[in-house]
Write an enzyme that holds these catalytic residues in place. Sequence first.
Site, mmCIF file in Angstrom:
data_model
loop_
_atom_site.group_PDB
_atom_site.id
_atom_site.type_symbol
_atom_site.label_atom_id
_atom_site.label_comp_id
_atom_site.label_asym_id
_atom_site.label_seq_id
_atom_site.Cartn_x
_atom_site.Cartn_y
_atom_site.Cartn_z
ATOM 1 N N GLY A 1 -2.365 14.418 91.720
ATOM 2 C CA GLY A 1 -2.661 15.583 90.944
ATOM 3 C C GLY A 1 -2.737 16.942 91.714
ATOM 4 N N ASN A 2 -3.233 18.032 90.910
ATOM 5 C CA ASN A 2 -3.612 19.338 91.676
ATOM 6 C C ASN A 2 -4.594 19.828 90.567
ATOM 7 O OD1 ASN A 2 -2.640 21.122 89.139
ATOM 8 N ND2 ASN A 2 -0.679 19.856 89.703
#
Length: 400
Positions: free
Chosen positions: A201-202
Amino acid sequence: MNIVVGVTGGIAAYKTVQLVRLLIKGGHDVTVIPTADALRFVGTPTWEAISRNTVTTSVHDDVARVRHVALGQAADLVVIAPATANTIAKMTAGLAEDLLGTTLLATTAPVAIAPAMHTEMWRHPATQANIATLRERGVRILGPADGELTGGDSGPGRMLEPEEIHTAALALLAPQDLAGRTVVISAGGTREPIDPVRFLGNRSSGRQGAALAAEAAARGAQVTLVAANVAADVLAAAKHPLVDIRAVGTAAELGKAMADAAASADIIVMAAAVADYRPAASADQKLTKEDGVLDRIDLVLNEDIVAGLAASRREGQKIVAFAAETLTDADERRARAARKRERKGVDLLVVNLADAEHGFEKPDNAVEVLGAGGAVVASAEGSKREVAGAIWDAVAADQG
Ligand code: CTP
């Protein structure tokens, strides 16, 4: 316009009489909502005479007309002057113990507050934290001015003059320049599953996308907000009758939701941070070190969603992409962003600086908007709502 003027318990309440007069002279329908404490400074007969409307403070008055939410729902603008430290704290907590509290929770109109208090109270970390939260939610903070205070002391804490509040508050009435337009906005960050408990993810929180949705709706657009893993408190900022929220998880889901909504959109804004790659396979069971498979994850490239939307765009459809960049050299950053704009085939590229103060997970943002030929057509720095306003101005001005 329907304007609610909230008055809270400070001596500056006497100046708010003049603010109400100015609004009435401008042809507005003004409803004054004082708190019980405010009535110790200026009484109900004055507010009723000057506003020409009934004045109540309690949620138990005029119950038949559901006044506790009706005033907020009908308001085009809410101004609180003076706003005491106590009221600011109550607003931040979302307390609804009187008519002003319920009105503030029920409204989707722009809200402006004119703080008035002693310098020590204004500077207190609690007040400053509350102000930062309200600003982040889109509340406009007018003042306070630096000047003489009631106790003979002086410093920041003095309420702005009624004429100044009048001008600044009316400027908040959003232009309806997106009325009748259909807008799709993506927000947040995608999560690509590795196994049932892990993902790639980020750090995108979705705040800028939520602010773009709220601002577009305030300007009259019908908005679809495709939200990838956006927390409920962040999405709350986009709560508006014109905003339809669709939650997604992965890049593939985001791409599908965007393609569906794009079919009827006039403007597409791709503010989400999309994972460039996803694991080639997502395990059904949690991977363990025992299996010896956790030291290597094979990745496959995700489809470039915005480039795809741009390639298949309808005639007249406008497309805006985002790019978070960490390059601190402005020229290098712009050159890289200009290449990205060309590559994606979008009309505008919003470049946001992801540094210690701005960007991911931060309340503030600093952006430049690149248009045709990579030229900087707008720049803005401030709360994500303020930045959203500047981005919509740039979209409205773009003739490309
Ligand atoms: N984007 C997209 N689909 C992807 C990746 C990115 O639609 N698979 C969009 C983002 O939502 C954003 C824009 O493309 O609006 C730029 O994202 P960015 O990650 O900066 O672009 P990349 O092409 O991945 O470039 P870089 O190699 O610099 O990461």
